[in-house]
Write a protein that holds these residues in place. Structure first.
Motif, PDB file in Angstrom:
ATOM      1  N   UNK A   1     -17.410  78.170  94.892  1.00  0.00           N
ATOM      2  CA  UNK A   1     -18.408  78.614  95.865  1.00  0.00           C
ATOM      3  C   UNK A   1     -18.243  77.749  97.111  1.00  0.00           C
ATOM      4  N   UNK A   2     -18.183  78.397  98.253  1.00  0.00           N
ATOM      5  CA  UNK A   2     -18.087  77.651  99.511  1.00  0.00           C
ATOM      6  C   UNK A   2     -19.334  76.798  99.693  1.00  0.00           C
ATOM      7  N   UNK A   3     -19.134  75.505 100.025  1.00  0.00           N
ATOM      8  CA  UNK A   3     -20.271  74.611 100.275  1.00  0.00           C
ATOM      9  C   UNK A   3     -20.393  74.413 101.785  1.00  0.00           C
ATOM     10  N   UNK A   4     -21.225  75.225 102.423  1.00  0.00           N
ATOM     11  CA  UNK A   4     -21.309  75.185 103.878  1.00  0.00           C
ATOM     12  C   UNK A   4     -22.062  73.958 104.368  1.00  0.00           C
ATOM     13  N   UNK A   5     -22.897  73.374 103.518  1.00  0.00           N
ATOM     14  CA  UNK A   5     -23.664  72.202 103.951  1.00  0.00           C
ATOM     15  C   UNK A   5     -22.758  70.999 104.178  1.00  0.00           C
ATOM     16  N   UNK A   6     -21.802  70.797 103.276  1.00  0.00           N
ATOM     17  CA  UNK A   6     -20.942  69.619 103.369  1.00  0.00           C
ATOM     18  C   UNK A   6     -19.485  69.958 103.671  1.00  0.00           C
ATOM     19  N   UNK A   7     -19.117  71.199 103.515  1.00  0.00           N
ATOM     20  CA  UNK A   7     -17.709  71.545 103.601  1.00  0.00           C
ATOM     21  C   UNK A   7     -17.064  71.432 102.231  1.00  0.00           C
ATOM     22  N   UNK A   8     -15.931  72.113 102.057  1.00  0.00           N
ATOM     23  CA  UNK A   8     -15.289  72.095 100.749  1.00  0.00           C
ATOM     24  C   UNK A   8     -15.933  73.094  99.809  1.00  0.00           C
ATOM     25  N   UNK A   9     -15.596  72.985  98.518  1.00  0.00           N
ATOM     26  CA  UNK A   9     -16.060  73.955  97.536  1.00  0.00           C
ATOM     27  C   UNK A   9     -16.832  73.284  96.401  1.00  0.00           C
ATOM     28  N   UNK A  10     -17.773  74.022  95.842  1.00  0.00           N
ATOM     29  CA  UNK A  10     -18.329  73.689  94.536  1.00  0.00           C
ATOM     30  C   UNK A  10     -17.390  74.342  93.527  1.00  0.00           C
ATOM     31  N   UNK A  11     -16.746  73.548  92.693  1.00  0.00           N
ATOM     32  CA  UNK A  11     -15.724  74.076  91.786  1.00  0.00           C
ATOM     33  C   UNK A  11     -16.306  74.245  90.393  1.00  0.00           C
ATOM     34  N   UNK A  12     -15.950  75.354  89.739  1.00  0.00           N
ATOM     35  CA  UNK A  12     -16.600  75.729  88.484  1.00  0.00           C
ATOM     36  C   UNK A  12     -15.565  76.175  87.459  1.00  0.00           C
ATOM     37  N   UNK A  13     -15.908  75.963  86.199  1.00  0.00           N
ATOM     38  CA  UNK A  13     -15.065  76.424  85.097  1.00  0.00           C
ATOM     39  C   UNK A  13     -15.961  76.860  83.961  1.00  0.00           C
ATOM     40  N   UNK A  14     -15.674  78.011  83.366  1.00  0.00           N
ATOM     41  CA  UNK A  14     -16.440  78.444  82.194  1.00  0.00           C
ATOM     42  C   UNK A  14     -15.485  78.857  81.088  1.00  0.00           C
ATOM     43  N   UNK A  15     -15.802  78.406  79.877  1.00  0.00           N
ATOM     44  CA  UNK A  15     -14.987  78.670  78.697  1.00  0.00           C
ATOM     45  C   UNK A  15     -15.823  79.406  77.651  1.00  0.00           C
ATOM     46  N   UNK A  16     -15.153  80.111  76.783  1.00  0.00           N
ATOM     47  CA  UNK A  16     -15.835  80.760  75.665  1.00  0.00           C
ATOM     48  C   UNK A  16     -16.244  79.700  74.660  1.00  0.00           C
ATOM     49  N   UNK A  17     -17.498  79.750  74.242  1.00  0.00           N
ATOM     50  CA  UNK A  17     -18.013  78.857  73.202  1.00  0.00           C
ATOM     51  C   UNK A  17     -18.285  79.688  71.957  1.00  0.00           C
ATOM     52  N   UNK A  18     -17.728  79.277  70.836  1.00  0.00           N
ATOM     53  CA  UNK A  18     -17.800  80.090  69.629  1.00  0.00           C
ATOM     54  C   UNK A  18     -19.025  79.747  68.781  1.00  0.00           C
ATOM     55  N   UNK A  19     -19.412  80.679  67.969  1.00  0.00           N
ATOM     56  CA  UNK A  19     -20.483  80.455  67.001  1.00  0.00           C
ATOM     57  C   UNK A  19     -20.086  79.286  66.101  1.00  0.00           C
ATOM     58  N   UNK A  20     -20.993  78.329  65.935  1.00  0.00           N
ATOM     59  CA  UNK A  20     -20.702  77.191  65.064  1.00  0.00           C
ATOM     60  C   UNK A  20     -19.889  76.092  65.713  1.00  0.00           C
ATOM     61  N   UNK A  21     -19.526  76.240  66.995  1.00  0.00           N
ATOM     62  CA  UNK A  21     -18.753  75.198  67.676  1.00  0.00           C
ATOM     63  C   UNK A  21     -19.675  74.041  68.031  1.00  0.00           C
ATOM     64  N   UNK A  22     -19.158  72.834  67.885  1.00  0.00           N
ATOM     65  CA  UNK A  22     -19.927  71.622  68.189  1.00  0.00           C
ATOM     66  C   UNK A  22     -19.248  70.849  69.305  1.00  0.00           C
ATOM     67  N   UNK A  23     -20.053  69.988  69.989  1.00  0.00           N
ATOM     68  CA  UNK A  23     -19.548  69.250  71.145  1.00  0.00           C
ATOM     69  C   UNK A  23     -20.053  67.807  71.106  1.00  0.00           C
ATOM     70  N   UNK A  24     -19.160  66.875  71.446  1.00  0.00           N
ATOM     71  CA  UNK A  24     -19.481  65.454  71.364  1.00  0.00           C
ATOM     72  C   UNK A  24     -18.874  64.727  72.570  1.00  0.00           C
TER      73      UNK A  24
END
Length: 798
Positions: free
Chosen positions: A124-147
Motif C-alpha cells: 500500500x502506498x504510504x503517502x504520509x511518509x513516502x514508500x510502501x506499507x509492505x504486506x504478506x499473507x500465508x495460508x494457515x491450516x487447521x491445527x497449525x501452531x505458532x511459536x
C-alpha cells in the motif's frame, strides 16, 4: 474468497504476471510487468530468502541482524520453467512461483505442502511518509501452531494472536500487552508434526497476525522498508531454531561468574549500603557473584561519572568487593545530559555525534538527568567513540559488567515514549529516519557497549546486558525482560518469556526475580527464586519503592529456600556452562519448551509451564499461591523425581506433590548430571571437584560436560575440555565410557560418582578394565570416588 478479500483491500496493490527471470549463482530474479521484482536466494538447501521490491530496483542490501561471519552453501539448486509456474528445487524442498501473480508455495520433495501464499506479497502506498506499507499473507491450516517472536507476554502458542513489534518502555506491562521492549520478528510454524520458520528482517514497526483477523490466514506487514523474509525448513523445530540462530548469530562464551546469582535494586547507595548488602550475603551464606549499581551511583545521572558523596573512592570499593568475590556491574543509559561542563556531552557535541531532527537541530528529550541529547549508535564512528568511553570504568576502576537500560530508546513526558519519527540516523551509511532505526537503536547501543567492555576487560571476557533488542543482539549482549510486576501472573509470564526468548535465538535472558514494580509476598518471592535459578540469567531486581527485596527481607523460611535453590544453581554450574557451550557452538537453545522437545506429541503444543533445562532436567514451577503440589505433563521417556528418586514413565499428565521448599524437578533416565561443590562465588574454590550424578537406565544415553579456565580466551586455542559420557545400562551392570575433546586439564583430586536408581546390589567395580577394591574408591551407598580420570567405568552386581 480471494477475490472478496482483494475487494475489501481496495488500496492494496499486487504483483502482476511474471514476464521474465534471471538466474545468477544462488539467486533467481523474477520480473513482473508492473515493476515488481522477486529475488529468491538459496542460502542453504533449507534456508531460502524472499525479497520483493515494487519500484523496479532493490535498495542497498544491508541488515544489522544477519551474522556476516556465517558461511552458507547448498547442494542443489535447479530452476524449471513450467507452463504456469516456475519451480526452484533444492535437496530439501521445492519452491513454486506462480507466473500470473507471483504467489509462492513451498513443498517437501514428495509434494507435501509446507507453506503457501494466501494473497502473498502486496503493498500500500504510504503517502504520509513516502514508500510502501509492505504486506504478506500465508495460508494457515487447521491445527497449525505458532511459536517465537521474543518476549511477548502472552500464551506460548501464538495461534489466534496479533502482536506488534515496536521497542517500547512498557513499565509494569500487563499480560497480552503490546508492544514490549524487544523486537524479534521470527516465528516457528508447526503443522502435521513438521516445523518451518519465518524471519521477517524489517526494522520498521511491524505486525504479525496468526489467524486473529481472518481465520485460516497468517499475515505479517511493516510500515515501510522491504518485504524481506527468510524461510527455514525443519522439519524438526530444533533444526529451524538452530538455523535461525546461526543466521542471526551466537554470543561468545560468557565468563562463568555471569551464570551465578546476581543482586540488583534501584538503587544501592551509598557505598556503606552496597557493602552492607554484600556482607549480608556472605553472612547468610547465600551464594552471589554480582552486585549492581543503578542510576544513583552517577553524578546527577550523568553517564560515565560517579557521585563522590555516595562513592568517594569507587576504585577502592570495587576492589574491596572483588576481594569478597563480588563483581560490580553498573548501569549506562543512552541519554547524555545537556551540560557544557560535562566532558562526555562536550566531546559528542564537538564531534557532532548526537541524533538530529529532520530540519537540523539536535533531538532533545527528557530522561533521568533532565534534558538530554542522544548519540546516534547507528553511526560506526559514534560506536567507536562510545566504546572508548569505558576505559575508566572497566580498565581503571575495575567494573566487570555494564547494563544498558532505557535504550528502546525511552523518552519521558511525550505520548510516544520515544524519539520523534523524523529523527535522522546514519544507519551505517544508509541514512534513514527513526521509523527505520527505532527498533535497532538499543541493539546498536549494546553493540557499542560490548565493543568497549571487551576492549578494556581483555584478556577477560565482557559482560553486557540490555533491555531493548532486535534480532541478532545476542551476538553482543544478554538481556532481561524489563519492568515486570510482583504478581503471580507475572511469574507465569516470566516462565513463558524465557522459553520464547530461548527459541528466538536470545538464550542468555532472565526476568527480574520477585518483580520490579510493587512488592512480592514471601511466598511469591520464594516461588520466583525457585524458577529463576533455572533461567540462564539469574538476578533479583526491584524498584525498591515498595519495600526491601533481598532474600532476607521475607523471613527465615524464605532465606533457607533461597539458599537451597541458589546453592543448587551453583552446584549445577558445570551443567549450565555446558548448556551455554552447546548454544554458542551449535545454536541449541538452553531452555527447551516441551513442544521443542517432542513436537510429535500433540499434548505438548499448548503446554506453557514445563520446560527442559539443558537436555536432561525437566522443570515445572509452582505458579499459584498455597500450592502443595501441581498437575503437570511429563513428556516422552522415563524420568526420575529429583527429590525422591522415584522413576516415572512419561507421555502423561500427573499430580506431583511438593513441599514449600520444592518444585517439581525431574531428571531424564540415563542422564549423568555434573555438579560442583557449593561455592559462595565462582572462583572461591580454585579447582572445584566434579561430581557426576548417574541416573540408571536400561539402554544408552549420552551426557556432556564442558569446562575451561572459566574466563579468558584460551578456549579459542583448544584449551577446553568437552567430555562425552555414554551410559550403557544392562540388567545387572552399568558401563560409563568417557571421550574427551580439547587440551584443558582440570586439576581434580577426585571425581565423585553417585549412582541413582540401580535395581541391583553392586558387587564389583572395574576402571579401564582393571578391577578395584571398594576401599580404594571409598564406596559408600552407591557412591564412589575415583582418584584419576578414566575411559571406562564398569559397575556390576547381583
Amino acid at each position: 474468497m480471494i477475490i472478496n478479500t482483494i475487494l475489501e483491500n481496495k488500496g492494496d496493490l499486487f504483483p502482476s504476471k511474471i514476464i521474465s527471470y534471471k538466474h545468477e549463482v544462488d539467486a533467481v530474479d523474477f520480473f513482473t510487468d508492473n515493476n515488481v521484482i522477486l529475488r529468491v536466494t538459496v542460502l542453504r538447501d533449507s534456508l531460502i530468502r524472499f525479497r520483493f521490491t515494487a519500484k523496479g530496483y532493490f535498495s542497498n542490501d544491508f541488515s544489522y541482524a544477519i551474522d556476516k561471519t556465517q558461511s552458507h552453501g547448498y547442494n542443489v539448486l535447479e530452476i524449471q520453467d513450467k507452463e504456469d509456474h516456475y519451480r526452484i528445487t533444492t535437496s530439501k524442498v521445492y519452491v513454486v512461483i506462480q507466473k500470473h501473480d507471483c504467489r509462492v508455495g513451498i513443498y517437501e520433495l514428495d509434494g507435501t505442502t509446507i507453506l503457501e501464499d494466501e494473497l502473498g506479497f502486496h503493498w500500500e502506498e504510504c503517502y504520509e511518509y513516502g514508500g510502501n506499507i509492505v504486506k504478506m499473507s500465508k495460508v494457515s491450516h487447521e491445527g497449525e501452531s505458532f511459536y517465537g517472536l521474543g518476549d511477548k507476554a502472552t500464551h506460548f502458542n501464538l495461534k489466534g494472536k496479533r502482536v506488534e513489534n515496536w521497542a517500547t518502555d512498557q513499565y509494569a506491562f500487563q499480560k497480552d500487552q503490546e508492544p514490549l521492549y524487544k523486537v524479534v520478528p521470527f516465528y516457528v510454524g508447526l503443522h502435521n508434526q513438521k516445523a518451518y520458520g519465518i524471519f521477517f528482517d524489517n526494522t520498521f514497526r511491524s505486525f504479525f497476525d496468526f489467524s486473529h483477523e481472518r481465520k485460516g490466514v497468517t499475515s505479517f506487514w511493516a510500515d515501510g522498508g522491504e518485504m524481506n523474509y527468510y524461510f527455514i525448513y525443519g522439519p524438526k523445530m530444533s533444526d529451524v531454531v538452530t538455523t535461525y540462530t546461526h543466521l542471526t548469530g551466537k554470543p561468545e562464551l560468557p565468563p562463568l561468574w555471569t551464570l551465578g546469582y546476581q543482586q540488583c535494586k534501584w538503587s544501592y547507595y551509598p557505598e556503606s549500603k552496597v557493602k552492607e548488602i554484600t556482607g549480608k550475603f556472605r553472612e547468610l551464606q547465600i551464594p552471589c557473584d554480582a552486585i549492581y549499581l543503578d542510576i544513583d551511583y552517577m553524578d546527577g545521572f550523568r553517564c560515565f561519572t560517579w557521585n563522590k558523596d555516595y562513592f568517594p573512592n569507587p576504585k577502592q570499593m570495587v576492589s574491596d568487593l572483588a576481594k569478597d568475590g563480588f563483581k560490580t556491574v553498573v548501569i549506562i543509559d543512552p541519554g547524555i545530559k545537556i551540560d557544557k561542563e560535562y566532558w562526555v556531552y562536550k566531546e559528542a557535541l564537538e564531534k557532532d555525534y548526537f541524533c538530529k531532527r529532520a530540519d537540523g537541530p539536535y533531538m532533545k528529550g527528557k530522561v533521568w538527568p533532565g534534558e538530554c541529547n542522544f548519540p546516534d549508535f547507528t553511526n560506526p564512528e559514534v560506536r567507536e567513540w562510545w566504546a572508548g568511553l569505558f576505559k575508566e570504568l572497566v580498565a581503571e576502576i575495575g567494573v566487570k559488567g555494564v547494563w544498558n537500560d532505557m535504550n528502546e530508546p525511552a523518552v519521558m513526558e511525550v505520548p510516544t515514549k520515544t524519539f520523534p519519527l523524523d529523527v535522522r540516523h546514519n544507519y551505517d551509511g544508509n541514512n534513514c529516519s527513526h521509523r527505520k532505526a527505532h527498533n535497532i537503536y538499543g541493539t546498536q547501543m549494546a553493540r557499542a557497549t560490548y565493543e568497549g567492555v571487551k576492549r578494556f576487560a581483555y584478556p577477560k571476557r565482557p559482560f553486557v546486558i540490555t533491555r531493548s533488542a532486535y534480532s541478532g543482539a545476542q551476538r553482543y549482549t544478554s538481556s532481561w525482560t524489563g519492568d515486570n510486576i510482583a504478581t503471580w501472573e507475572h511469574l507465569w509470564i516470566a516462565n513463558i518469556q524465557m522459553q520464547r526468548m530461548s527459541i528466538s535465538g536470545m538464550g542468555f535472558t532472565g526476568s527480574d526475580i520477585g518483580g520490579f514494580a510493587e512488592q512480592p509476598s514471601a511466598e511469591l518471592y520464594a516461588r520466583w527464586i525457585q524458577l529463576g535459578v533455572f533461567h540462564p540469567f539469574c538476578r533479583t531486581h526491584s524498584s525498591g519503592h515498595h519495600g526491601e527485596q533481598e532474600p532476607w527481607s521475607f523471613g527465615e523460611e524464605v532465606i533457607n529456600i533461597t539458599r537451597k535453590f541458589v546453592e543448587l544453581r551453583y552446584q549445577l554450574l558445570p551443567y549450565l556452562y555446558t548448556m551455554f557451550w552447546q548454544y554458542v557452538n551449535d545454536g541449541v537453545p538452553m531452555l527447551k519448551p516441551l513442544v521443542y522437545y517432542d513436537q510429535t506429541d500433540i499434548q505438548t503444543h499448548y503446554r506453557t509451564d514445563e520446560f527442559i533445562f539443558g537436555n536432561q532436567i525437566l522443570v515445572c514451577p509452582i505458579l499459584e499461591p498455597n500450592a502443595q503440589g501441581r498437575r503437570m505433563y511429563l513428556p516422552e521417556g522415563n524420568w526420575y523425581n529429583y527429590w525422591t528418586n522415584e522413576l516415572v514413565s512419561g507421555k502423561k499428565e500427573l499430580w506431583v506433590a511438593t513441599d514449600f521448599d520444592q518444585i517439581p524437578l525431574f531428571i531424564k533416565e540415563g542422564a549423568i548430571i555434573p555438579k560442583y561443590p557449593i561455592q559462595q562465588y565462582v572462583g572461591q574454590i580454585e579447582h572445584p571437584e566434579l561430581a557426576l550424578e548417574v541416573y540408571y537406565k536400561l539402554g544408552k544415553e549420552k551426557s556432556y560436560v564442558y569446562e575451561d579456565a572459566q574466563d579468558g580466551y584460551d578456549y579459542n586455542k583448544g584449551r577446553y575440555s568437552y567430555k562425552t559420557f555414554t551410559l550403557t545400562g544392562k540388567e545387572k551392570e552399568v558401563f560409563i565410557n568417557q571421550h574427551k575433546e580439547g587440551t584443558y586439564e582440570n586439576q581434580y583430586q577426585t571425581i565423585k560418582i553417585c549412582l541413582k536408581g540401580l535395581n541391583f546390589k553392586i558387587t564389583g567395580i572395574e576402571i579401564d578394565n582393571e578391577k578395584v577394591s571398594f576401599e580404594s574408591v571409598n564406596f559408600v551407598e552407591n557412591s564412589l570416588q575415583i582418584n584419576k580420570d578414566f575411559s571406562e567405568l564398569h559397575i556390576f552386581g547381583e
